[in-house]
Scaffold this active site. Sequence first.
Site, PDB file in Angstrom:
ATOM      1  N   ASP A   1       0.869  -1.177   0.000  1.00  0.00           N
ATOM      2  CA  ASP A   1       0.000   0.000   0.000  1.00  0.00           C
ATOM      3  C   ASP A   1       0.906   1.227   0.000  1.00  0.00           C
ATOM      4  OD1 ASP A   1      -2.359   1.599   0.257  1.00  0.00           O
ATOM      5  OD2 ASP A   1      -1.973   1.805   2.390  1.00  0.00           O
ATOM      6  N   SER A   2       0.301   2.388  -0.234  1.00  0.00           N
ATOM      7  CA  SER A   2       1.059   3.633  -0.150  1.00  0.00           C
ATOM      8  C   SER A   2       1.516   3.885   1.289  1.00  0.00           C
ATOM      9  CB  SER A   2       0.183   4.789  -0.597  1.00  0.00           C
ATOM     10  OG  SER A   2      -0.999   4.811   0.185  1.00  0.00           O
TER      11      SER A   2
ATOM     12  N   CYS B   1      -4.582  -1.312  -1.970  1.00  0.00           N
ATOM     13  CA  CYS B   1      -4.625   0.134  -2.137  1.00  0.00           C
ATOM     14  C   CYS B   1      -5.607   0.438  -3.270  1.00  0.00           C
ATOM     15  CB  CYS B   1      -3.219   0.631  -2.500  1.00  0.00           C
ATOM     16  SG  CYS B   1      -3.140   2.394  -2.883  1.00  0.00           S
TER      17      CYS B   1
ATOM     18  N   GLU C   1      -3.432   8.320   8.908  1.00  0.00           N
ATOM     19  CA  GLU C   1      -1.981   8.117   9.064  1.00  0.00           C
ATOM     20  C   GLU C   1      -1.471   8.810  10.334  1.00  0.00           C
ATOM     21  OE1 GLU C   1       0.619   6.639   6.958  1.00  0.00           O
ATOM     22  OE2 GLU C   1      -0.914   5.625   5.775  1.00  0.00           O
TER      23      GLU C   1
ATOM     24  N   CYS D   1     -10.970   2.986  -0.154  1.00  0.00           N
ATOM     25  CA  CYS D   1      -9.562   3.170   0.174  1.00  0.00           C
ATOM     26  C   CYS D   1      -9.324   2.343   1.433  1.00  0.00           C
ATOM     27  CB  CYS D   1      -9.280   4.648   0.424  1.00  0.00           C
ATOM     28  SG  CYS D   1      -7.710   4.971   1.254  1.00  0.00           S
TER      29      CYS D   1
ATOM     30  N   HIS E   1      -7.476   2.675   3.862  1.00  0.00           N
ATOM     31  CA  HIS E   1      -7.318   3.396   5.133  1.00  0.00           C
ATOM     32  C   HIS E   1      -8.662   3.602   5.848  1.00  0.00           C
ATOM     33  CE1 HIS E   1      -3.363   4.545   3.578  1.00  0.00           C
ATOM     34  NE2 HIS E   1      -3.071   5.088   4.742  1.00  0.00           N
TER      35      HIS E   1
HETATM   36  N1  DGL Z   1      -4.727   3.022   1.056  1.00  0.00           N
HETATM   37  C1  DGL Z   1      -4.652   3.822  -0.147  1.00  0.00           C
HETATM   38  C2  DGL Z   1      -5.874   3.545  -0.992  1.00  0.00           C
HETATM   39  O1  DGL Z   1      -6.506   2.516  -0.753  1.00  0.00           O
HETATM   40  C3  DGL Z   1      -4.398   5.218   0.290  1.00  0.00           C
HETATM   41  C4  DGL Z   1      -4.211   6.127  -0.823  1.00  0.00           C
HETATM   42  C5  DGL Z   1      -3.279   7.252  -0.633  1.00  0.00           C
HETATM   43  O2  DGL Z   1      -2.117   7.007  -0.394  1.00  0.00           O
HETATM   44  O3  DGL Z   1      -3.731   8.372  -0.822  1.00  0.00           O
HETATM   45  O4  DGL Z   1      -6.256   4.251  -1.885  1.00  0.00           O
END
Ligand code: DGL
Length: 268
Positions: free
Chosen positions: A10-11, A73, A151, A185, A187
């Site tokens: 993931d990011s 992600c 985050e 997303c 998150h």
């Molecule tokens: N968890 C990422 C997603 O599902 C986060 C995206 C991001 O880094 O902005 O899109």
Amino acid sequence: MDNRPIGVFDSGLGGLTAVKELEKVLPGESLVYFGDTGRVPYGTKGREVIRRYARQDMDFLLRHGVKAVLAACGTVSSAAADIGAGLPVPYFDVVAPTARAAVRATENRRIGVLGTSATIHSGSYVKAIGELDGSIEVFPEACPLFVPLVENGCISPEDELVRIVVGRYLSPMRGAGVDTVILGCTHYPLLSRAIEQVMGAKVTLINSGREAAHALAAALEETGGLCAPGTKRRAEFYVTDAPENFSTVAELFLGHSVEGTRVDMTFD
Ligand code: DGL
């Protein structure tokens, strides 16, 4: 049988919502997690940048000998699925299984989609739902402030800031009377309680990390790709920013502590 680890990336930390589910459904499987915490968020960046980062993240996991790659992600899933499809190991992402779960769940045929700006502008979820059932109305909403909130561990529904941001983003789909909301997303499940408070308990929230983990587990089971019983499990977590921050917030996602290892990648 295949004893190699499953690769998840993931990011940042959002992909841990998929890891949490994998720990439940496939407790014997080894994992390598990569969180690009040094460059999060991806969702506010342009498509070409996201695709470049996604390719690097996938290469990192391949270098660690994974047997499958899960893009946990929504942003990468929406912008770089073709790159994943070209990998030498099976590739999974969040969009298709999440859309399927939402279509199964909705009764009034009105689905809300929450995602990053890149995910929403790509139209990936609208397209996936439309392919499954063209009569469903979809209400997408980009929520660029959700990822920084999560985050930073800012997730409590009692937190005024959380309440304001969640209330603002959800107001259109609340007005539209959706009965199902895709947390598009990975998150966002951490904001579930705050989202429920605005949408009401009758609305079904679909957790994209969880749906993707189940799809991956089913595919490995079907193809005989799981590890041999009794194999010693290992779980490795790699991040591109300070591992101390990762460990603190990772606990919110997983419910247990993990150690992150910082990697210095050359991002060229
Ligand atoms: N968890 C990422 C997603 O599902 C986060 C995206 C991001 O880094 O902005 O899109």
